[in-house]
Design an enzyme around this catalytic site. Sequence first.
Site, mmCIF file in Angstrom:
data_model
loop_
_atom_site.group_PDB
_atom_site.id
_atom_site.type_symbol
_atom_site.label_atom_id
_atom_site.label_comp_id
_atom_site.label_asym_id
_atom_site.label_seq_id
_atom_site.Cartn_x
_atom_site.Cartn_y
_atom_site.Cartn_z
ATOM 1 N N THR A 28 -27.685 -45.104 41.739
ATOM 2 C CA THR A 28 -27.533 -45.587 40.361
ATOM 3 C C THR A 28 -27.912 -46.961 39.981
ATOM 4 O OG1 THR A 28 -25.241 -46.177 40.432
ATOM 5 C CG2 THR A 28 -25.723 -43.659 39.762
ATOM 6 N N GLY A 33 -21.409 -43.420 46.679
ATOM 7 C CA GLY A 33 -20.798 -42.132 47.103
ATOM 8 C C GLY A 33 -19.681 -42.414 47.819
ATOM 9 N N ALA A 34 -19.052 -43.444 47.646
ATOM 10 C CA ALA A 34 -17.799 -43.719 48.615
ATOM 11 C C ALA A 34 -16.684 -42.689 48.251
ATOM 12 C CB ALA A 34 -17.215 -45.142 48.317
ATOM 13 N N ASN A 44 -15.658 -50.089 47.074
ATOM 14 C CA ASN A 44 -14.431 -49.767 47.715
ATOM 15 C C ASN A 44 -14.498 -48.937 49.046
ATOM 16 O OD1 ASN A 44 -15.326 -47.898 45.416
ATOM 17 N ND2 ASN A 44 -14.112 -46.559 46.755
ATOM 18 N N ASP A 57 -9.491 -48.887 44.561
ATOM 19 C CA ASP A 57 -10.935 -48.858 43.972
ATOM 20 C C ASP A 57 -11.344 -50.298 43.467
ATOM 21 O OD1 ASP A 57 -13.744 -47.906 43.510
ATOM 22 O OD2 ASP A 57 -12.948 -46.824 41.727
ATOM 23 N N CYS A 83 -13.539 -29.178 37.626
ATOM 24 C CA CYS A 83 -14.172 -29.479 36.196
ATOM 25 C C CYS A 83 -13.931 -30.788 35.599
ATOM 26 C CB CYS A 83 -13.691 -28.383 35.439
ATOM 27 S SG CYS A 83 -13.895 -26.667 36.010
ATOM 28 N N CYS A 121 -16.116 -34.109 35.191
ATOM 29 C CA CYS A 121 -17.325 -34.079 34.311
ATOM 30 C C CYS A 121 -16.803 -33.805 32.750
ATOM 31 C CB CYS A 121 -18.414 -33.278 34.456
ATOM 32 S SG CYS A 121 -19.212 -33.655 35.932
#
Length: 732
Positions: free
Chosen positions: A194, A210-211, A289, A334, A657, A660
């Site tokens: 990103t 992707g962590a 993280n 995080d 779900c 998102c």
Amino acid sequence: MSRNLFLTGMVRAAWLSCVMIAPAGLAVAQTNDGTPAKGQIDEARAVAADDDIDNWLLHGRTYEEKRYSPLADINRENVDELGLAWSFKIDDDRGMEATPIVVDGVMYVTGPWSKVYALDATSGELLWKYDPDVDRQVAASACCDVVNRGVAVWKGRVYVGVIDGRLAALDAETGEVEWIVDTVIDASRNYTITGAPRIVKDKVLIGNGGAEYGVRGYVTAYDAESGEEAWRFFTVPGDPELPPENDAMAMARETWFGTDYAEYGGGGTVWDSMSYDPELDLLYIGVGNASVWSRKLRSEGEGDNLFVSSIVALKPDTGEYVWHYQTTPGDEWDFTATQQMTLADIEIDGELRKVIMQAPKNGFFYVIDRTDGTLISAENYVPVNWAEGIDIETGRPIFNEEIARYDDGELKLVTPSGFGGHNWHPMSFNPETGLMYIPAMIGAWYFQAIDESPMPAEKGTYNFGAIITMGLPPEEGSEVRPSAEDIPDLSKLEDREKMQEAWHGRLIAWDPVAQEARWSKDYTAMYNGGTLTTAGGLVFQGTGAGEFFAYDAEDGAVLYETPVNTGIVAAPVTYRVDGEQYIAVSVGWGGGYTLFSGPVAQQAEQQANAQVMVFKLGGTAEMPPAPSPLPEPSVLAQTEMSEEQLAHGAFNFLVHCAACHGVDAISGGVVPDLRYMSQDRYEVFDVILQGGLASSGMPDFSTKLSEEEQEELKQYIARRNEDLREELANNQ
């Protein structure tokens, strides 16, 4: 346990006629017809970017990432005369996080799904567009929306990282692909991109995300001309059965315990910030993280776990380690250090110091000597309860173990939240005022350890190794001892409104020498845009509530404001063409906060409406209209189901779900709010769950949910639809 707990262990070309202005001594490349070639940035021009005042050549305008412009045509005296010059509609209404790059009258900007747009910077005319043709199901493997933070431009090429892990080099004239490489080292893991590439000494630098899905972090340098890999620096150790790749990894391995970290990936992704000092010839990367979050699971509850949550200095020619500073040793909240790193020379105690400054997620503002990584000072810029401060001698946080560490299995309420006191949203530093303008956030999360968190066998599921959920931020320094009964039930309007009031945003004008706020502004929405500051004495920022502001950089007085009909999370830039200054900003509500945290993100009352908006003095263009309001909810048919079955449906919604569509099926305004589902769509919901909308980014759940579970999920949505209609009726 409250039903809204997030079980994160389970969830988871037209031509321009403008005059090209180049720095002194720089030869301007030309095309065969004698017109200036597009995208001509090289090392000399990049190093001298601060003197190239008409352009925005690099992600942070300069290698130092100050996001300060010497342009002052727009200033305190006339900024109230701003008007919209032009706008450009982006294809996909998802989050807009890109910083536009502007080179000699051409703007290069990205939108969702990593699409690239080249626009005439004075009119918004589309010159070309590049669509990397991403498989939309990759959305299930991206933690925080299918966003992109921008491109890099170099020697007639435009470079973009693609959400699926590819890195593409495009012809700056036409948008045609020159080369493309796959940056992913393990296709079985959920790697994404990103962040915006950076280019240093003819090397394209890119990290990955992707962590949260279990990957090993690294940053890679590719030859800008050929795309060949030049070097790769891993940020965390790999398989303990294999020898470490280098001395840095051997050092890091000493800070990890057990062997589970290899199975969990280790994390440490370099998903956003980098900066470069040409004089010291040092590249600085911000590291994220760990994976999993729980140190108890990944590292037997021990160790600093280098280099997670760290700033690392490397040699840009080879990727060789030079020094590091870890902001949060043994991070399990995080608290990434991927946030913007700004370089400046500042007088401290009578001595001019070469510093690197960062406001990472953990809530402390750091001033560090960038020559060797020595901590100069650190103070909290938002309320913090996980640490009592930072020990200047050791550089380590003074942990409040009883409040912060959750490996004892007890419920802990920690502030800042995992979204951070400051996230990726860029801050800016004005050398005239000496202030850093930070888009800060106030929030808190509950954490609770779980006994085990096996790596998910399927893609698209979170693997945090802990239970988390949103909570009311405690008073600063408060000795909070929460219980499960304290957790807000966000399906209830009363609790939701309390959260929306407590979670909020704040613009802070921070003095890095005195380590204190000079002035601040609070916002209703927590998630707001990055900042831009200029020699005109101004600070520009957009808000999640759909406003665009200009403030006096000295005292924070509001000098200009306008609605933009969608939330802003990106940072503005400024440039000048043919003697006229422009202010540009990517607008469009979106990002990770707006997806999962829908019940709180609704405080912004915005929908996605992706645009590029450009302002100038006396601009008279018409503001794009706001999206249509949501319709009255349909009445969805419910079948007879036991409360146990509905609870199972709620659980599966949380697992599959909520990342998102939001906790309790409450959307934050980006993806559909399923409580408003039409009757027609509801009748074919089983087809949708089985991949019927895969081309739009809706994953196929046919292999993850049985037919019975699919029906339970459908009926849970019908129940939430009923709850919504009752709530609306009560508020009429």
